[in-house]
Design a protein around this motif. Structure first.
Motif, PDB file in Angstrom:
ATOM      1  N   GLU A  10       1.942   4.986  -0.450  1.00  0.00           N
ATOM      2  CA  GLU A  10       3.295   4.692   0.014  1.00  0.00           C
ATOM      3  C   GLU A  10       3.260   3.447   0.900  1.00  0.00           C
ATOM      4  OE1 GLU A  10       5.133   8.055   1.896  1.00  0.00           O
ATOM      5  OE2 GLU A  10       3.982   9.460   0.668  1.00  0.00           O
TER       6      GLU A  10
ATOM      7  N   LYS B 126      -0.012   4.210   3.227  1.00  0.00           N
ATOM      8  CA  LYS B 126      -0.500   5.546   3.551  1.00  0.00           C
ATOM      9  C   LYS B 126      -0.422   6.398   2.303  1.00  0.00           C
ATOM     10  CE  LYS B 126       3.910   7.566   5.035  1.00  0.00           C
ATOM     11  NZ  LYS B 126       4.634   8.289   6.115  1.00  0.00           N
ATOM     12  N   SER B 127      -1.055   7.574   2.355  1.00  0.00           N
ATOM     13  CA  SER B 127      -1.019   8.488   1.214  1.00  0.00           C
ATOM     14  C   SER B 127      -1.023   9.925   1.715  1.00  0.00           C
ATOM     15  CB  SER B 127      -2.220   8.254   0.292  1.00  0.00           C
ATOM     16  OG  SER B 127      -2.222   9.183  -0.783  1.00  0.00           O
ATOM     17  N   GLU B 128      -0.336  10.780   0.979  1.00  0.00           N
ATOM     18  CA  GLU B 128      -0.291  12.209   1.308  1.00  0.00           C
ATOM     19  C   GLU B 128      -1.073  13.057   0.299  1.00  0.00           C
ATOM     20  OE1 GLU B 128       0.976  13.103   4.084  1.00  0.00           O
ATOM     21  OE2 GLU B 128       2.036  11.237   4.596  1.00  0.00           O
ATOM     22  N   ASP B 129      -1.703  12.421  -0.695  1.00  0.00           N
ATOM     23  CA  ASP B 129      -2.375  13.214  -1.747  1.00  0.00           C
ATOM     24  C   ASP B 129      -3.764  12.639  -2.091  1.00  0.00           C
ATOM     25  OD1 ASP B 129      -1.643  10.881  -3.001  1.00  0.00           O
ATOM     26  OD2 ASP B 129      -0.746  11.849  -4.758  1.00  0.00           O
ATOM     27  N   ARG B 130      -4.526  12.293  -1.056  1.00  0.00           N
ATOM     28  CA  ARG B 130      -5.890  11.781  -1.258  1.00  0.00           C
ATOM     29  C   ARG B 130      -5.886  10.525  -2.133  1.00  0.00           C
ATOM     30  NH1 ARG B 130     -10.549  14.596  -0.497  1.00  0.00           N
ATOM     31  NH2 ARG B 130     -11.353  13.825  -2.504  1.00  0.00           N
ATOM     32  N   TRP B 131      -4.884   9.723  -1.967  1.00  0.00           N
ATOM     33  CA  TRP B 131      -4.778   8.417  -2.609  1.00  0.00           C
ATOM     34  C   TRP B 131      -4.672   8.478  -4.133  1.00  0.00           C
ATOM     35  CZ3 TRP B 131      -3.227   4.398   0.041  1.00  0.00           C
ATOM     36  CH2 TRP B 131      -3.362   4.458   1.437  1.00  0.00           C
TER      37      TRP B 131
END
Length: 366
Positions: free
Chosen positions: A271, A262-267
């Motif tokens: 993570e 997953k990602s929290e910053d537009r990849w």
């Protein structure tokens, strides 16, 4: 004076508790079961896999015969016929994508030294396909070019990876093809850019690069390419397929394991959620999101189909198998117990309040 009796548990609260117990038991049972679809089709050797949500079935493509087939959730397989006369003879079909908005099936075709992409209109009542276009994909190196995986955006554009030349083609709704992005920094390899997905709402592609183990972030408008920063323990060398769920969680698959990311910053950075070991026999290189956001792998033994090196007799049985994150399953299995606990707390609070009410009522009567 006799004490006032407690009133029975309210009907609404009783129903509330019963419903939560039922849902909890169903959720626990469902989280422990993996859906496995087995289907029989001698010498099929499917490689391409996609999900048709309108009909609630999968579509697979044979790497041996270049044919397309639907597979239901209980393993019933039917051939999708096509009367198109200009299709390549005996092609190798790899990537598939289904355009739900336009009822189109997009396929990556390959013949000797010639990569194609084809679009078909699907007719469910007759189980047939009508060819909309067949596009020869431009290449400077026909001997190494190969169209591999396909992703679609909401506008009907298709993005096709070329794992021989490390580039991505963009094919418009009407079949016009151009090179969107080219990786000139990585060494040449017969297995470069491989699986690809389009991220809705972000105008981005995620692409796995098999020879380097990189996960690449590609701008779907200008083709700008950059590497996603991944944790050190994430090694995507030999990765093939990739799929993304509606919640943005990405599944990257090789023939031996699945990485859940997953990602929290537009990849810009990824993570690791989980890492799942697979049964390598069966060459599970294709992955797709099916019904209710479940993720499925295709065990199509495609390597046998392409090389002709089957063990003994030609294979007849294949399977599509659900894969799930152990970490996510554990988290999902906790929430039913939490809801039961909340229901019990609600009941105890109600009991406490009613006891106080009855005691106060008795005091007034006395």
């Amino acid at each position: 004076m006799a004490k006032t009796l407690l009133t029975p548990l309210p009907l609404r609260l009783s129903i509330f508790i019963v419903v939560f117990v039922f849902i909890s038991q169903s959720s626990i049972s469902e989280s422990r079961e993996r859906h496995v679809i087995t289907f029989r089709s001698p010498t099929l050797y499917p490689e391409g896999l996609t999900w048709d949500p309108t009909s609630n079935h999968f579509i697979v493509a044979s790497v041996r015969h270049g044919t397309f087939h639907t597979v239901t959730n209980n393993g019933v397989i039917q051939t999708l016929t096509s009367s198109a006369s200009n299709l390549p003879y005996n092609p190798i079909v790899l990537g598939l994508a289904f355009d739900t908005r336009r009822n189109r099936l997009i396929a990556a075709f390959n013949t000797v030294n010639t990569p194609y992409v084809a679009a078909f209109s699907l007719h469910r009542t007759s189980n047939s396909l009508t060819l909309l276009f067949l596009t020869h994909l431009p290449t400077d190196s026909p001997s190494s070019a190969a169209s591999n995986d396909v992703a679609l955006d909401p506008h009907g554009n298709a993005y096709v990876t070329n794992f021989g030349e490390n580039l991505i083609w963009k094919v418009s709704l009407n079949g016009t093809a151009s090179v969107l992005s080219l990786d000139r920094t990585s060494p040449y390899s017969y297995a470069g850019l491989n699986g690809v997905v389009y991220l809705d709402g972000k105008e981005l592609l995620l692409v796995v690069q098999s020879n380097t183990g990189k996960l690449l972030r590609v701008d779907a408008v200008n083709g700008k390419m950059s590497s996603v920063a991944l944790p050190k323990e994430v090694e995507l060398t030999s990765a093939h397929g990739i799929a993304v769920r509606e919640d943005g969680v990405v599944f990257v698959v090789s023939t031996s394991e699945v990485w859940v990311l997953k990602s929290e910053d537009r990849w810009g950075r990824g993570e690791l959620i989980d890492r799942i070991t697979l049964e390598s026999e069966g060459f599970p290189s294709s992955v797709s999101v099916g019904n209710k956001g479940r993720v499925y792998l295709l065990y199509g033994f495609a390597e046998e189909g392409m090389t002709g090196k089957s063990k003994g007799q030609e294979r007849e049985w294949f399977r599509i198998e659900e894969v799930g994150s152990n970490e996510e399953s554990e988290a999902q299995s906790l929430w039913p117990f939490l809801m039961i606990a909340l229901a019990l707390l609600y009941f105890l609070f109600w009991r406490f309040q009613m006891t106080r009410f009855v005691n106060n009522l008795d005091k007034k009567h006395s």
